[in-house]
Design a protein around this motif. Structure first.
Motif, PDB file in Angstrom:
ATOM      1  N   VAL A  62      47.149 -23.689  45.543  1.00  0.00           N
ATOM      2  CA  VAL A  62      46.147 -22.869  44.862  1.00  0.00           C
ATOM      3  C   VAL A  62      45.266 -22.164  45.879  1.00  0.00           C
ATOM      4  O   VAL A  62      44.935 -20.985  45.729  1.00  0.00           O
ATOM      5  CB  VAL A  62      45.311 -23.753  43.912  1.00  0.00           C
ATOM      6  N   GLN A 101      47.134 -19.127  47.577  1.00  0.00           N
ATOM      7  CA  GLN A 101      47.346 -17.940  46.762  1.00  0.00           C
ATOM      8  C   GLN A 101      46.055 -17.231  46.389  1.00  0.00           C
ATOM      9  O   GLN A 101      46.091 -16.107  45.912  1.00  0.00           O
ATOM     10  CB  GLN A 101      48.113 -18.313  45.492  1.00  0.00           C
ATOM     11  N   GLN A 103      42.786 -15.925  44.448  1.00  0.00           N
ATOM     12  CA  GLN A 103      42.380 -15.709  43.068  1.00  0.00           C
ATOM     13  C   GLN A 103      43.574 -15.548  42.132  1.00  0.00           C
ATOM     14  O   GLN A 103      43.460 -15.806  40.942  1.00  0.00           O
ATOM     15  CB  GLN A 103      41.483 -14.478  42.977  1.00  0.00           C
ATOM     16  N   GLY A 104      44.698 -15.099  42.635  1.00  0.00           N
ATOM     17  CA  GLY A 104      45.883 -14.926  41.800  1.00  0.00           C
ATOM     18  C   GLY A 104      46.796 -16.133  41.792  1.00  0.00           C
ATOM     19  O   GLY A 104      48.012 -16.002  41.629  1.00  0.00           O
ATOM     20  N   LYS A 118      48.918 -19.336  40.684  1.00  0.00           N
ATOM     21  CA  LYS A 118      49.650 -19.687  39.470  1.00  0.00           C
ATOM     22  C   LYS A 118      50.320 -21.039  39.657  1.00  0.00           C
ATOM     23  O   LYS A 118      50.501 -21.501  40.788  1.00  0.00           O
ATOM     24  CB  LYS A 118      50.703 -18.622  39.140  1.00  0.00           C
ATOM     25  N   CYS A 119      50.691 -21.647  38.527  1.00  0.00           N
ATOM     26  CA  CYS A 119      51.395 -22.919  38.564  1.00  0.00           C
ATOM     27  C   CYS A 119      52.783 -22.719  39.175  1.00  0.00           C
ATOM     28  O   CYS A 119      53.485 -21.768  38.811  1.00  0.00           O
ATOM     29  CB  CYS A 119      51.501 -23.508  37.162  1.00  0.00           C
ATOM     30  N   ASN A 167      54.142 -20.662  36.114  1.00  0.00           N
ATOM     31  CA  ASN A 167      53.484 -19.409  36.481  1.00  0.00           C
ATOM     32  C   ASN A 167      52.258 -19.104  35.624  1.00  0.00           C
ATOM     33  O   ASN A 167      51.873 -17.939  35.475  1.00  0.00           O
ATOM     34  CB  ASN A 167      54.462 -18.228  36.399  1.00  0.00           C
ATOM     35  N   LYS A 168      51.643 -20.113  35.052  1.00  0.00           N
ATOM     36  CA  LYS A 168      50.385 -19.893  34.359  1.00  0.00           C
ATOM     37  C   LYS A 168      49.256 -19.848  35.382  1.00  0.00           C
ATOM     38  O   LYS A 168      49.322 -20.464  36.433  1.00  0.00           O
ATOM     39  CB  LYS A 168      50.135 -21.001  33.340  1.00  0.00           C
ATOM     40  N   LYS A 169      48.201 -19.106  35.048  1.00  0.00           N
ATOM     41  CA  LYS A 169      47.091 -18.954  35.961  1.00  0.00           C
ATOM     42  C   LYS A 169      46.436 -20.305  36.219  1.00  0.00           C
ATOM     43  O   LYS A 169      46.276 -21.118  35.305  1.00  0.00           O
ATOM     44  CB  LYS A 169      46.059 -17.976  35.413  1.00  0.00           C
ATOM     45  N   LYS A 203      43.390 -22.366  38.966  1.00  0.00           N
ATOM     46  CA  LYS A 203      42.349 -22.301  39.967  1.00  0.00           C
ATOM     47  C   LYS A 203      42.036 -23.702  40.448  1.00  0.00           C
ATOM     48  O   LYS A 203      42.505 -24.685  39.882  1.00  0.00           O
ATOM     49  CB  LYS A 203      41.094 -21.619  39.435  1.00  0.00           C
ATOM     50  N   ASP A 244      40.807 -26.437  38.147  1.00  0.00           N
ATOM     51  CA  ASP A 244      41.728 -26.951  37.119  1.00  0.00           C
ATOM     52  C   ASP A 244      42.458 -28.210  37.572  1.00  0.00           C
ATOM     53  O   ASP A 244      43.120 -28.861  36.766  1.00  0.00           O
ATOM     54  CB  ASP A 244      42.765 -25.883  36.748  1.00  0.00           C
TER      55      ASP A 244
END
Length: 627
Positions: free
Chosen positions: A171, A174, A176-177, A179-180, A184-186, A188, A191
């Motif tokens: 995380v 990568q 601010q962009g 993803k899992c 590929n879900k957003k 941060k 989370d």
């Protein structure tokens, strides 16, 4: 069907019917086993164990005991039992009919119907075992989770499981962009949640964690020992210089006394004591405010540098006439009369770095956010060379071993090497070894013939740490990661003579104040002779300033005007709008020089046998003289 006799025996040879019963056509009694009989002999059962059970169809046909005996009734006899029971023919026919119907039903069923579920269950077992193994490892590093430590079980909001260190680096890398890695879900950093699974097959890494803690303690003790050793060496160097001066004075006094007709008088003794007092007062000197010069009424000043051939200071700021001459440039401030004299336009956007070489040709190297570095002649106040870097430039410096090379630190973490004899493009790019943070500072360390750090090279500092690029030859560089703290480094300055560097860390959670750490560069040989020596650094002194750091202040480390062997450290303090001056040998604060605004850059210089210190704010330039 009544004439058919089925003789079933479990692992016992078949006996022929008795002659008396066959001759008289008398239906003999039917002997069947009684499993519930209490008269069974355990010894015989143990001596003659029964055959293992078989499937009904296989067992029935393997006996091969179905035959027709005419009118002789069915007879079933099983040996190995003592007790027996006699039943009627009607009951036997009913059992025979039930047995035949069972055989017919099983014979109509294909064998694949029996074996298919077995194969299916085996495949399911293998799949379940594979799924179970897959659920016990991190999908990023394919290593098992642990119950404690850095690689413990963690999850994102989408529910996928990872090791904590792996998903944190993923995380963070990568940005601010992020993803899992699986869906590929957003995602941060907030989370990431640690899990305490009830059914978790984890490795017991308690011993490993204990070893890590022991290693960290040993490393901390070693760093403390190195710090004490460096402080002792620094103090020893200062005391050695003082001892040398005193010996020289004593030798001069002895020479004076040895002259014929000369005796020690009160004047000579007073002269010697006065020399010692002057030496003590010089060592206890301080800076005195000299003058304040207005550089920009509108503000916007950023960096400061000193041109020795022209005896002038240069401060960057926006153009005072934006309609006629837009952009940014530098203003000359004469150190002779301490007055601002001339503005020189250079760049389109803000200037982030200024540097001079050792040739005393008044050639200024400047770096700006307009994707260019430029060479400007201060003799004619014109730009003589422009290099397009393609990225915003945050810092620049000259190569002090070869004045034909210059360096540009870009916003993507790369360092471009330019040859002033080649006006087309850069000759080499030094790629970042870690993250692509902007290169906030560049300093070149020249080679030294007799020193614990003889090699020369470039020190590049970014928010994530520092790297020393050792210059092996003209175009070959060997990187060495410096052991600095990550996430808070704002500036790195070098004192080339003593081979020390000053690293500035902004306030954080663990350290709420601005810190300036004086570090000594060293070069150690590897145990394997085939490996190259390792270049590193270790802390010597730590200086603490205020608790605010909104701008990237450029601090300074330089030789003290008091004499050889001592070093001064200067840093800007935003909380008090002042410049703090420390003695590097003792670590004590000498004085605080007040300013009207936060200090952005500090530059020491000498002119007319006097030592000065200049501090730049957003609008003003304040000059102090050492006395």
């Amino acid at each position: 069907m009544e004439a058919m006799e089925v003789d079933l025996q479990l692992g016992v040879p078949r006996r022929e019917p008795e002659p008396d019963a066959m001759a008289g056509n008398v239906e003999p009694p039917i002997i069947i086993p009684d499993p519930g009989s209490e008269t069974e002999v355990e010894d015989e059962a143990d001596a003659a164990p029964l055959d293992p059970p078989r499937l009904p169809t296989t067992w029935a046909f393997s006996q091969n005991r179905i035959r027709v005996e005419g009118q002789v009734g069915p007879r079933i006899r099983m040996e190995g039992h003592i007790g027996h029971r006699v039943t009627t023919a009607a009951v036997l026919r009913q059992r025979r009919a039930s047995f035949c119907s069972t055989i017919g039903m099983l014979s109509r069923s294909p064998f694949k119907s029996v074996t298919a579920p077995v194969a299916t269950s085996g495949a399911a077992l293998q799949s379940s075992q594979g799924d179970e193994g897959e659920g016990e490892t991190c999908s990023i590093c394919f290593e098992p989770w642990t119950t404690s430590g850095e690689h413990r079980l963690a999850t994102l909001r989408c529910g996928h499981l990872f090791g904590y260190t792996c998903i944190s680096r993923w995380v963070k890398g990568q940005g601010q962009g992020a993803k899992c890695p699986q869906c590929n879900k957003k995602a941060k950093r907030s989370d990431i949640v640690l899990l305490y699974a009830r059914k978790l097959r984890a490795l017991d890494n308690t011993e490993q964690e204990n070893m890590k803690r022991s290693l960290e303690q040993e490393q901390s003790m070693r760093r403390n020992a190195e710090l004490e050793s460096a402080q002792c060496r620094l103090q020893l160097q200062v005391m050695t210089d003082e001892c040398g001066k005193l010996r020289k004075q004593i030798q001069e006094l002895k020479t004076l006394m040895a002259q014929p007709g000369c005796r020690p008088s009160k004047n000579s003794v007073a002269s010697l004591s006065g020399l010692s007092q002057r030496q003590d007062s010089t060592q206890a000197g301080h800076y005195v405010f000299s003058k304040a010069v207005l550089v920009s009424q509108a503000g916007g000043c950023r960096v400061l540098s000193y041109c020795e051939p022209l005896s002038c200071l240069l401060a960057s700021h926006p153009s005072p006439h934006t309609t006629l001459v837009p952009g940014y440039g530098v203003k000359k401030v004469s150190t002779v009369n301490l007055k601002a004299c001339q503005y020189v336009p250079i760049h389109v956007k803000q200037i982030r770095g200024l540097a001079f070489n050792r040739q005393a040709d008044s050639l200024l190297l400047s770096a700006a956010l307009d994707n260019t570095i430029k060479l400007t002649s201060l003799m004619t106040n014109t730009v003589v060379q422009t290099y397009n870097t393609g990225k915003p430039v945050w810092s620049c410096c000259w190569c002090l071993d070869n004045n034909n090379y210059v360096y540009a630190g870009l916003s993507n973490g790369s360092v471009l090497v330019y040859d002033t004899r080649d006006t087309s493009t850069y000759v080499q790019e030094l790629q970042p070894l870690r993250s692509r943070c902007p290169v906030a500072s560049l300093s070149y360390v020249p080679r030294a013939s007799s020193s614990s750090f003889p090699c020369g090279g470039l020190i590049a500092g970014s928010l994530e740490g520092g790297c020393f690029w050792e210059q092996v030859d003209g175009t070959t560089y060997r990187p060495h990661i410096l052991p600095l703290e990550t996430g808070g480094c704002t500036d790195i300055q070098v004192e080339p003579e003593s081979r020390h560097c000053l690293v500035t860390y902004r306030p954080g959670r663990s350290n709420p104040s601005l810190r300036c750490v004086l570090m000594e560069l060293n070069r150690t040989l590897q145990q394997d002779a085939a490996q190259e020596p390792l270049c590193s650094c270790y802390p010597v002194q730590t200086f603490s300033a205020g608790s605010s750091c909104k701008v990237l202040t450029k601090n300074a480390v330089f030789r003290s005007p008091a004499g050889e062997g001592s070093t001064l450290v200067c840093a800007g303090d935003e909380s008090t709008n002042s410049t703090m001056v420390w003695d590097a040998g003792s670590g004590s604060l000498i004085q605080k020089l007040p300013a009207d605004l936060p200090v952005l850059d500090i530059c020491p210089f000498e002119v007319n046998q006097g030592s000065y210190l200049a501090s730049l704010t957003e609008k003003m330039l304040k000059i102090y003289k050492w006395e």
